[in-house]
Design a protein around this motif. Structure first.
Motif, mmCIF file in Angstrom:
data_model
loop_
_atom_site.group_PDB
_atom_site.id
_atom_site.type_symbol
_atom_site.label_atom_id
_atom_site.label_comp_id
_atom_site.label_asym_id
_atom_site.label_seq_id
_atom_site.Cartn_x
_atom_site.Cartn_y
_atom_site.Cartn_z
ATOM 1 N N PRO A 274 47.849 16.859 -7.898
ATOM 2 C CA PRO A 274 48.635 15.637 -8.099
ATOM 3 C C PRO A 274 49.679 15.480 -6.991
ATOM 4 O O PRO A 274 50.374 16.433 -6.626
ATOM 5 N N THR A 275 49.749 14.266 -6.445
ATOM 6 C CA THR A 275 50.717 13.995 -5.384
ATOM 7 C C THR A 275 52.014 13.448 -5.982
ATOM 8 O O THR A 275 52.055 13.019 -7.140
ATOM 9 N N ASP A 276 53.070 13.482 -5.171
ATOM 10 C CA ASP A 276 54.338 12.887 -5.590
ATOM 11 C C ASP A 276 54.139 11.384 -5.755
ATOM 12 O O ASP A 276 53.493 10.724 -4.914
ATOM 13 N N GLN A 336 54.753 18.738 -8.242
ATOM 14 C CA GLN A 336 54.618 17.281 -8.202
ATOM 15 C C GLN A 336 55.943 16.665 -8.634
ATOM 16 O O GLN A 336 56.454 16.984 -9.720
#
Length: 613
Positions: A274-276, A336
């Motif tokens: 999961p990305t920011d 994240q």
């Protein structure tokens, strides 16, 4: 018989004869000169050569003939030879000598080559059987070979007995036997390069080599055993691999490889990380379920979540941390950052945003409920306006404006398109421009129609409230007068088309005007012979038109000339020397026009007509 005669003769040929008869006979047989061969018994390889005998005879020569007869015995080299010598003189007196030779074969054949000796050998060194031949004193000898094997304790340990038998034609035999003691004392040998001791990562443990072995006496089997030792964790231990090669007689060769396995590599996450992100407060995604794989075994993933509150109820910063750890304590983590914001205004309960209805079915204002995912909602502001009004329709626009506690506004609009069925009723009426009598337009409406206003759509200037004065219009024609009812949900328009004519007036007839020149050259200008007003049949009941050329030839003739479908365009009608439909040449022509007035008078007009192309 010998006859001897003696004759005594005198001078006078007197004779005395004496005859002697001698009878000669030969009764004595000839005699052999040499010693006569005696009967003998000999080996088959010692049969004496037949003697050459001669004979003498008392009376002369004697001839000796030889004959030999063989009586076969039990085998080719056992037989009896009878030799006969016959001495014959000239009188057939004979002397016969017979010799009996008894031939026998009692001597066995003898091997030619050196005879193989008894030996003890390794199983891969068993000598090839020698090829022996034999000779015999009386002829050929055949050699047969036989081999017998007596199995020992294992496949490659045994005793080989080889027997060669030499036999002559009379079955005399010589036998030689060789004893070969075969043994297997040599261990097999590995074929491939032997694996060396190594230190590797747990995900790089090499596949066990497939070793094969060869044996000096046959096949060898290789057995691999693997032992795991010194286990610290799932990815840290020692492997001991042992290959044992064994031949058919139990001779063995072994090789051991020690593999020191270590785990220094952290696991890796399987799924996309999961990305920011920055999201609306009501759209925070669920935490991803991450799994991890390890090069050497299993890995466990743990998730921790922390949240920092923002300036209003719908704002915060969420930090999610996933840590993957393998069984040997190697780990990897992923963070994240989720920035939660509230930029979305409130939402309403369901309602129809666009409605199309008839004017008698306009729905009530709906009771809307407003909610916000992240905060509270203030009091709504409601407005309603009517736009796009036409005689047949109009639009109602209802608007609600609300705002949440973070200052995010929302606007909700309901558009109602209202149709007015049968909103326009058309009424035809007429009047005369010269009539000084006015018309009460209300009397043209359906009985009981009220509540509207008369509108002069054509701007005739002849309308005063509900009274229309036809004498005040600028000219004859149709004028639109509308009675517009705007009150209520369903407006109505009654549209009166007032035809103002001059039927009540009597006008003088316009004079006949003759244009005596035209140019029918296809440029769409002045294309025909124009006789203005002749088409007015109220003033000119009927007419005839004749046109002649310069020689007095009729080139055109028609009744009821009308400047339309009955007009002269410079085309011949076909007279005398002129072809029908031929274009007439440029020149001067003569016309004669006769027309009848309403009073029944016939008027004649004539003159020159100029045609130019």
């Amino acid at each position: 018989v010998v006859t001897r005669t003696w004759t005594a003769t005198d001078a006078c040929e007197n004779q005395t004869v004496h005859t002697q008869i001698i009878t000669v006979q030969d009764t004595i047989a000839p005699a052999f000169v040499e010693e006569l061969p005696a009967d003998v018994t000999v080996e088959c390889n010692a049969v004496p050569t037949a003697a050459t005998l001669t004979a003498t005879d008392n009376c002369g020569d004697a001839t000796v003939t030889f004959a030999e007869a063989i009586q076969q015995g039990d085998c080719p080299n056992a037989y009896v030879v009878t030799r006969t010598w016959t001495a014959t003189d000239a009188c057939e007196n004979q002397t016969v000598h017979t010799q009996i030779i008894t031939v026998q074969d009692t001597i066995a054949p003898a091997f030619v080559e050196e005879l193989p000796a008894d030996v003890t050998v390794e199983c891969n060194a068993v000598p090839t059987a020698a090829t022996l031949t034999a000779t015999d004193n009386c002829g050929d000898a055949t050699v047969t070979f036989a081999e017998a094997i007596q199995q020992g304790d294992c496949p490659n340990a045994y005793v080989v007995t080889r027997t060669w038998t030499a036999t002559d034609a009379c079955e005399n035999q010589t036998v030689h036997t060789q004893i070969i003691t075969v043994q297997d004392t040599i261990a097999p040998a590995f074929v491939e390069e032997l694996p060396a001791d190594i230190t590797v990562e747990c995900n790089a443990v090499p596949t066990a080599a497939t070793l094969t072995a060869t044996d000096n006496c046959g096949d060898a089997t290789v057995v691999l055993t693997v032992e795991t030792q010194n286990v610290i964790c799932e990815g840290s231990y020692t492997l001991l691999r042992t290959w044992v090669a064994t031949d058919d007689c139990g001779n063995t060769t072994s090789h051991s490889q020690t593999i020191t396995v270590q785990d220094t590599i952290a696991p890796s996450f399987v799924e996309e990380l999961p990305t920011d992100i920055t999201v609306e407060c009501g759209e925070i995604p669920d935490a991803a379920t991450l799994t991890a794989v390890d090069s050497c075994g299993s890995a466990e993933v743990t998730l921790t979540v922390s949240e920092e509150q923002g300036e209003c109820a719908g704002e915060s910063i969420i930090t999610r941390t996933w840590v993957a750890t393998d069984s040997c304590g190697n780990n990897i983590s992923h963070n994240q950052i989720i920035i939660v914001q509230d930029t979305t205004g409130p939402v309403s309960s369901e309602f129809e945003e666009s409605i199309s209805v008839n004017c008698d079915a306009i729905p009530e204002v709906p009771e809307l409920t407003f909610t916000d995912t992240c905060s509270t909602v203030g009091e709504p502001i409601f407005t309603e306006e009517t736009v796009n009004e036409t005689p047949t329709s109009y639009t109602i626009v209802r608007t609600w404006e609300v705002e949440d506690s973070c200052g995010n506004p929302s606007t909700f609009i309901q558009t109602i398109i209202v149709s007015i069925e049968n909103s326009l009723t058309r009424i035809d009426a007429e009047s005369c421009i010269g009539d000084i009598t006015t018309i009460n337009l209300d009397e043209l409406l359906p009985i009981g129609t009220t509540g509207g206003v008369w509108v002069d759509e054509s701007t005739s200037g002849a309308l005063n409230e509900n009274i229309f004065n036809p004498s005040e219009v600028p000219s004859i024609g149709n004028y639109i007068l509308q009675y517009v009812i705007t009150e209520g949900d369903c407006p109505r328009v009654y549209e009166v088309t007032m035809n103002v004519n001059d039927d009540c007036l009597v006008f003088p007839c316009d004079a006949i005007e003759i244009n005596n020149a035209f140019t029918p050259n296809g440029d769409a200008l002045n294309q025909y012979f124009s006789i203005k007003n002749i088409e007015n049949t109220e003033c000119y009941i009927s007419n005839t038109v004749e046109i002649y050329n310069r020689w007095g030839v009729l080139v055109y003739e028609v009744e009821n000339y009308n400047n339309n479908d009955r007009r002269f365009e410079g085309i011949s009608e076909g007279r005398a020397t002129l072809n029908k439909n031929a274009e007439l040449p440029t020149g001067t022509y003569f016309y004669i026009i006769n027309y009848t007035t309403p009073e029944g008078n016939v008027v004649n007009k004539s003159g020159y007509l100029y045609l130019t192309r």
